[in-house]
Design a protein around this motif. Structure first.
Motif, mmCIF file in Angstrom:
data_model
loop_
_atom_site.group_PDB
_atom_site.id
_atom_site.type_symbol
_atom_site.label_atom_id
_atom_site.label_comp_id
_atom_site.label_asym_id
_atom_site.label_seq_id
_atom_site.Cartn_x
_atom_site.Cartn_y
_atom_site.Cartn_z
ATOM 1 N N ILE A 124 -36.465 -21.249 -27.340
ATOM 2 C CA ILE A 124 -37.384 -22.121 -26.620
ATOM 3 C C ILE A 124 -37.306 -21.933 -25.102
ATOM 4 O O ILE A 124 -38.291 -22.152 -24.383
ATOM 5 N N ASP A 125 -36.157 -21.474 -24.607
ATOM 6 C CA ASP A 125 -35.996 -21.273 -23.159
ATOM 7 C C ASP A 125 -36.420 -19.883 -22.700
ATOM 8 O O ASP A 125 -36.431 -19.596 -21.493
ATOM 9 N N ASN A 126 -36.745 -19.010 -23.662
ATOM 10 C CA ASN A 126 -37.146 -17.643 -23.311
ATOM 11 C C ASN A 126 -38.654 -17.611 -23.036
ATOM 12 O O ASN A 126 -39.459 -17.716 -23.962
ATOM 13 N N LYS A 127 -39.018 -17.435 -21.797
ATOM 14 C CA LYS A 127 -40.437 -17.422 -21.402
ATOM 15 C C LYS A 127 -40.946 -16.004 -21.139
ATOM 16 O O LYS A 127 -42.070 -15.818 -20.674
ATOM 17 N N ALA A 128 -40.129 -15.001 -21.455
ATOM 18 C CA ALA A 128 -40.448 -13.627 -21.057
ATOM 19 C C ALA A 128 -41.692 -13.078 -21.751
ATOM 20 O O ALA A 128 -42.482 -12.347 -21.148
ATOM 21 N N ILE A 129 -41.869 -13.418 -23.027
ATOM 22 C CA ILE A 129 -43.020 -12.916 -23.787
ATOM 23 C C ILE A 129 -43.850 -14.103 -24.250
ATOM 24 O O ILE A 129 -43.374 -14.941 -25.017
ATOM 25 N N ALA A 130 -45.091 -14.170 -23.776
ATOM 26 C CA ALA A 130 -45.978 -15.268 -24.163
ATOM 27 C C ALA A 130 -46.833 -14.900 -25.362
ATOM 28 O O ALA A 130 -47.091 -15.726 -26.240
ATOM 29 N N SER A 131 -47.278 -13.635 -25.392
ATOM 30 C CA SER A 131 -48.205 -13.216 -26.448
ATOM 31 C C SER A 131 -47.997 -11.743 -26.761
ATOM 32 O O SER A 131 -47.613 -10.959 -25.877
ATOM 33 N N LEU A 132 -48.200 -11.380 -28.020
ATOM 34 C CA LEU A 132 -48.145 -9.990 -28.451
ATOM 35 C C LEU A 132 -49.366 -9.666 -29.287
ATOM 36 O O LEU A 132 -49.929 -10.544 -29.945
ATOM 37 N N THR A 133 -49.759 -8.417 -29.275
ATOM 38 C CA THR A 133 -50.808 -7.955 -30.187
ATOM 39 C C THR A 133 -50.145 -7.388 -31.435
ATOM 40 O O THR A 133 -48.946 -7.047 -31.419
ATOM 41 N N ARG A 134 -50.920 -7.248 -32.491
ATOM 42 C CA ARG A 134 -50.364 -6.658 -33.703
ATOM 43 C C ARG A 134 -50.034 -5.179 -33.496
ATOM 44 O O ARG A 134 -49.108 -4.656 -34.103
ATOM 45 N N LYS A 135 -50.754 -4.526 -32.590
ATOM 46 C CA LYS A 135 -50.416 -3.144 -32.246
ATOM 47 C C LYS A 135 -49.018 -3.083 -31.627
ATOM 48 O O LYS A 135 -48.203 -2.219 -31.986
ATOM 49 N N GLN A 136 -48.724 -3.985 -30.704
ATOM 50 C CA GLN A 136 -47.411 -4.000 -30.057
ATOM 51 C C GLN A 136 -46.294 -4.335 -31.043
ATOM 52 O O GLN A 136 -45.201 -3.757 -30.973
ATOM 53 N N PRO A 155 -39.510 5.618 -30.536
ATOM 54 C CA PRO A 155 -38.834 5.856 -29.253
ATOM 55 C C PRO A 155 -38.675 4.599 -28.391
ATOM 56 O O PRO A 155 -38.020 4.643 -27.358
ATOM 57 N N TYR A 156 -39.282 3.481 -28.840
ATOM 58 C CA TYR A 156 -39.332 2.295 -27.987
ATOM 59 C C TYR A 156 -38.060 1.467 -28.136
ATOM 60 O O TYR A 156 -37.760 0.938 -29.208
ATOM 61 N N LYS A 157 -37.318 1.359 -27.055
ATOM 62 C CA LYS A 157 -36.061 0.609 -27.057
ATOM 63 C C LYS A 157 -36.216 -0.753 -26.376
ATOM 64 O O LYS A 157 -35.573 -1.726 -26.771
ATOM 65 N N LYS A 158 -37.046 -0.795 -25.364
ATOM 66 C CA LYS A 158 -37.314 -2.032 -24.628
ATOM 67 C C LYS A 158 -38.793 -2.382 -24.740
ATOM 68 O O LYS A 158 -39.631 -1.490 -24.971
ATOM 69 N N TRP A 159 -39.108 -3.671 -24.582
ATOM 70 C CA TRP A 159 -40.510 -4.080 -24.676
ATOM 71 C C TRP A 159 -41.354 -3.401 -23.604
ATOM 72 O O TRP A 159 -42.518 -3.069 -23.831
ATOM 73 N N SER A 160 -40.770 -3.164 -22.438
ATOM 74 C CA SER A 160 -41.506 -2.503 -21.354
ATOM 75 C C SER A 160 -41.834 -1.050 -21.675
ATOM 76 O O SER A 160 -42.721 -0.452 -21.040
ATOM 77 N N ASP A 161 -41.141 -0.433 -22.653
ATOM 78 C CA ASP A 161 -41.491 0.924 -23.089
ATOM 79 C C ASP A 161 -42.855 0.931 -23.770
ATOM 80 O O ASP A 161 -43.554 1.945 -23.767
ATOM 81 N N ILE A 162 -43.214 -0.188 -24.370
ATOM 82 C CA ILE A 162 -44.500 -0.304 -25.074
ATOM 83 C C ILE A 162 -45.618 -0.622 -24.095
ATOM 84 O O ILE A 162 -46.719 -0.059 -24.175
ATOM 85 N N LEU A 166 -45.010 -6.029 -20.419
ATOM 86 C CA LEU A 166 -43.957 -6.704 -21.182
ATOM 87 C C LEU A 166 -42.623 -6.568 -20.443
ATOM 88 O O LEU A 166 -42.433 -5.635 -19.652
ATOM 89 N N PRO A 167 -41.680 -7.458 -20.690
ATOM 90 C CA PRO A 167 -40.424 -7.476 -19.931
ATOM 91 C C PRO A 167 -39.489 -6.317 -20.259
ATOM 92 O O PRO A 167 -39.544 -5.737 -21.348
ATOM 93 N N THR A 168 -38.616 -6.009 -19.333
ATOM 94 C CA THR A 168 -37.631 -4.956 -19.530
ATOM 95 C C THR A 168 -36.397 -5.547 -20.205
ATOM 96 O O THR A 168 -35.323 -5.708 -19.600
#
Length: 355
Positions: A124-136, A155-162, A166-168
């Protein structure tokens, strides 16, 4: 003399039958059905609703059906192997499973009891990702995918790789294991749809559907998707221990954990009753249970359970099961399910036609 003896025999037999009949009427219903165990196995999502109905059945019959959380696939396997009388399922039975039942001379009744949403959550305290697509979500979850036209290990290790938006932070998703109806629904509603954003996967879907399914249903095993047992408390513990992580829940379980969990919007839509009911929230699914038709015909306890579940006051509008998180059927949908009680029959062709 023989006449008197025969008359006495008839009197004794007649009165013995009468005493037996009266005794059976006076016998508690639970004693009358002591040898009859009703076992309900399957979906963890349907489980809490099934538990409520089992308690109502005990009040009506004196016998409480035994409800087990085993996962949808295990539940269906159980009923097809005559190990249970009802299989709860958070997905529809597959043709291969139906064929197994038929091979074992098990005919099934199918009941649709409501809806649920697949919810991607975080702390609940994590505000880093508000929304994602089904592709992501697809890009974050599968083991292999096409990148620049080549099929490679994810190859995607972090959300920012996608996406740079998106956050690192590391991709960590806690999700249900193989055999779970929630996992099946997550794969079909999210991963398969997300895969269709890729040109190679679109072509594969046209030419080789089995290969397409294999690629979308094989999840990464490099520590970024972590299988956890379908136990909401243990999964919440993991989120508490790693607030940057995401976890997959059914809507009813997410509701129970809202003091700890925050739902991530899917393509800009948050999971809520109205949008799951309408299908506007794209990761919504139906909930079922399957009944051994032969057992249904023979067992008053089983019929009591089914009729308590398929009840307007349970699974429509503000029915009592909605308090446990069930998203109800419309009145029109309920009428179709109720008709199955008026004219009990097992269903085969309609299931096969849906695939």
């Amino acid at each position: 003399m023989s006449y008197i003896k025969n008359s006495m025999k008839r009197f004794i037999v007649k009165n013995s039958l009468a005493v037996t009949f009266i005794s059976s009427l006076m016998m508690p219903l639970s004693a009358a059905h002591a040898a009859e165990n009703i076992i309900i196995s399957g979906s963890t999502t349907v489980y809490p609703f099934s538990e409520v109905i089992a308690l109502r059945t005990k009040k009506q019959t004196g016998v409480a059906p035994i409800v087990q959380k085993t996962g949808s696939s295990a539940g269906i396997k159980s009923i097809c192997n005559q190990e249970s009388q009802i299989a709860n399922a958070s997905r529809r039975i597959k043709p291969s499973e139906l064929a197994t039942c038929q091979a074992n001379n098990i005919n099934l009744m199918e009941f649709w009891v409501g809806r649920d949403g697949i919810v991607l959550t975080t702390h609940i305290d994590n505000k880093a990702i508000a929304s994602l697509t089904r592709k992501q979500i697809y890009q974050a979850t599968v083991k292999q995918l096409y990148v620049k036209g080549k099929l490679i290990d994810n190859p995607y290790k972090k959300w920012s790789d996608i996406s740079s938006k998106l956050p690192t932070i590391d991709i960590t998703i806690y999700g249900p294991p193989s055999g779970s109806g929630t996992r099946d629904a997550f794969q079909s509603l999210s991963l398969e749809k997300g895969a269709l954003s890729n040109l190679q996967m679109i072509e594969l879907h046209k030419t080789d559907k089995e290969r397409f399914k294999t690629l979308t249903q094989t999840l990464r095993d490099d520590g970024h998707y972590i299988e956890v047992a379908e136990n909401e408390l243990s999964t919440i513990d993991k989120i508490n221990g790693n607030p940057d992580a995401l976890a997959i829940f059914g809507y009813s379980y997410y509701r129970k954990g809202r003091d700890v969990l925050r739902a991530i919007d899917i393509e800009g839509v948050s999971p809520n009753v109205d949008d799951i009911l309408s299908g506007y929230y794209k990761m919504s699914r139906p909930l079922y249970f399957y009944v051994n038709f032969s057992d249904y015909q023979k067992s008053t306890i089983l019929r009591s359970y089914v009729r308590s579940f398929i009840d307007k006051n349970a699974i429509t509008g503000n029915g009592f099961l909605t308090k446990s998180g069930l998203i109800p059927l419309s009145n029109a949908e309920f009428s179709l399910e109720k008709e199955k009680l008026v004219k009990p029959a097992y269903l085969v062709d309609t299931v096969l036609a849906s695939y």
